[in-house]
Design a protein around this motif. Structure first.
Motif, PDB file in Angstrom:
ATOM      1  N   PHE A 174      53.629  92.707  58.124  1.00  0.00           N
ATOM      2  CA  PHE A 174      53.891  91.259  57.983  1.00  0.00           C
ATOM      3  C   PHE A 174      52.885  90.570  56.968  1.00  0.00           C
ATOM      4  O   PHE A 174      51.399  90.711  57.422  1.00  0.00           O
ATOM      5  N   TYR A 175      53.149  89.378  56.662  1.00  0.00           N
ATOM      6  CA  TYR A 175      52.306  88.517  56.092  1.00  0.00           C
ATOM      7  C   TYR A 175      51.761  87.425  57.201  1.00  0.00           C
ATOM      8  O   TYR A 175      52.513  87.071  58.333  1.00  0.00           O
ATOM      9  N   GLU A 176      50.562  86.863  56.758  1.00  0.00           N
ATOM     10  CA  GLU A 176      49.961  85.684  57.589  1.00  0.00           C
ATOM     11  C   GLU A 176      49.737  84.603  56.339  1.00  0.00           C
ATOM     12  O   GLU A 176      49.293  84.946  55.231  1.00  0.00           O
ATOM     13  N   LEU A 205      51.982  80.473  59.200  1.00  0.00           N
ATOM     14  CA  LEU A 205      53.327  81.166  59.320  1.00  0.00           C
ATOM     15  C   LEU A 205      53.201  82.556  59.590  1.00  0.00           C
ATOM     16  O   LEU A 205      52.637  83.257  58.584  1.00  0.00           O
ATOM     17  N   ASN A 206      53.619  83.184  60.616  1.00  0.00           N
ATOM     18  CA  ASN A 206      53.682  84.602  60.870  1.00  0.00           C
ATOM     19  C   ASN A 206      54.991  85.322  61.058  1.00  0.00           C
ATOM     20  O   ASN A 206      55.760  84.713  60.842  1.00  0.00           O
ATOM     21  N   ASP A 207      54.983  86.620  61.160  1.00  0.00           N
ATOM     22  CA  ASP A 207      56.029  87.547  61.045  1.00  0.00           C
ATOM     23  C   ASP A 207      57.039  87.426  60.057  1.00  0.00           C
ATOM     24  O   ASP A 207      58.115  87.915  60.286  1.00  0.00           O
ATOM     25  N   SER A 248      48.279  86.541  52.981  1.00  0.00           N
ATOM     26  CA  SER A 248      47.793  88.006  52.948  1.00  0.00           C
ATOM     27  C   SER A 248      48.426  89.169  53.978  1.00  0.00           C
ATOM     28  O   SER A 248      49.073  88.445  54.881  1.00  0.00           O
ATOM     29  N   LEU A 249      48.346  90.262  53.955  1.00  0.00           N
ATOM     30  CA  LEU A 249      49.086  91.142  54.763  1.00  0.00           C
ATOM     31  C   LEU A 249      48.086  91.503  56.115  1.00  0.00           C
ATOM     32  O   LEU A 249      46.955  91.554  55.585  1.00  0.00           O
TER      33      LEU A 249
END
Length: 254
Positions: free
Chosen positions: A216-218, A172-174, A209-210
C-alpha cells in the motif's frame, strides 16, 4: 468659529466673481470638494450595504452548491437530494492535535451530528455536537477524524487522516500499489459514506511512497482549503442517511 466660516465662504464667493482667474480657481476648488463629498458618501453607503451584499452572495452560493451536488449525483445515477445550509465560522482551532470549529447555525436550522461541512475549496470537517443555535465541528485537522477519499482518475480508495504538524498536509493510506499515481493527481471524497457526497475536491498528491513490508501507498495530500483561514462554510445533509445506515454495518471511516 461658525461666523468666521460663514464670512470666509461669503468672501470666497465675492472673490470668485471678481475675475476670470478667480472664477476658474473657485470652480476647480468646488469641483474637488464636491467630488470628495460624493466619494465619501458613496464609500459610506458601500460599507453600509457590504454586510447585506455578502449575505446575498452567501445565499446564492448555497443554492449553487446544492444544485451542483444534485446535478453530479444525477449524472452518476445516484440522485441523492443533498441539502446545503450556509454558516459562518465563529471559532477555528488548528494549533493542537484535536481541533474543532464552531459555526453559527444549529438544531433550529436542521443541523445534526454526523453531517459533513465543506467550503468552496473542499471539505472542512464533520458536525459532532449541536445546540439550538450553534454547532461544534470536528475539524479535518483532528487526529480522531478519518475520511474516505479516492484518487479521482482511478477511483482507488483509501483513508485520509491528519497526522499532526502542518495544517496544509494530510495522509492518505490504504491505497494499493496497483493504483496508477502521479504527483499533482487530484484527491476527492470517495462517496463510500453518507456524510460527504462523492467527488468533493480535497487536494492534490504532493508526495507518495510504498509503505515498508506492505502493498500500500502512503500518500501526502496538500489541501485545497486553507484550514487556517475559514469564513463561510456549508453544512451538507443527506436526508436518506439514517435509512441507509440502518442496514449498513458500522464503519470507522467517514
Amino acid at each position: 468659529a461658525l461666523v468666521f466660516s460663514v464670512l470666509f465662504v461669503f468672501s470666497m464667493l465675492l472673490t470668485s466673481q471678481s475675475s476670470g482667474y478667480h472664477r476658474d480657481l473657485f470652480s476647480k476648488w468646488s469641483t474637488s470638494l464636491s467630488s470628495w463629498m460624493h466619494q465619501s458618501t458613496g464609500s459610506l453607503g458601500y460599507y453600509m450595504n457590504l454586510a447585506q451584499d455578502n449575505q446575498r452572495l452567501t445565499d446564492e452560493n448555497e443554492l449553487l452548491l446544492q444544485e451542483l451536488l444534485l446535478q453530479k449525483q444525477t449524472a452518476d445515477n445516484q440522485p441523492i437530494p443533498y441539502r446545503v445550509s450556509a454558516a459562518r465560522v465563529l471559532r477555528n482551532s488548528f494549533l493542537i492535535d484535536y481541533n474543532y470549529i464552531t459555526i453559527n447555525i444549529g438544531e433550529k436550522q436542521g443541523v445534526r451530528p454526523e453531517m459533513g461541512v465543506v467550503s468552496a475549496q473542499g471539505i472542512v470537517g464533520v458536525v459532532r455536537h449541536t445546540t439550538s443555535k450553534y454547532s461544534q465541528v470536528m475539524s479535518l485537522l483532528n487526529k480522531d477524524l478519518q475520511v474516505n477519499a479516492k484518487l479521482k482518475k482511478s477511483s482507488h480508495f483509501g483513508s485520509l487522516k491528519w497526522e499532526g504538524g502542518s495544517p496544509t498536509f494530510l495522509t492518505l493510506n490504504d491505497v494499493p500499489n496497483s493504483a496508477p499515481i502521479a504527483l499533482g493527481d487530484t484527491i476527492t471524497t470517495g462517496g463510500m459514506s453518507t456524510i460527504f457526497p462523492d467527488g468533493i475536491p480535497i487536494g492534490i498528491v504532493s508526495d507518495f511512497s510504498l509503505k515498508p513490508l506492505t502493498n500500500f501507498y502512503e500518500i501526502e495530500v496538500t489541501l485545497f482549503q486553507d484550514m487556517t483561514n475559514l469564513g463561510v462554510v456549508y453544512v451538507v445533509e443527506n436526508p436518506d442517511r439514517i435509512e441507509i445506515e440502518s442496514f449498513q454495518n458500522p464503519v470507522d471511516e467517514q
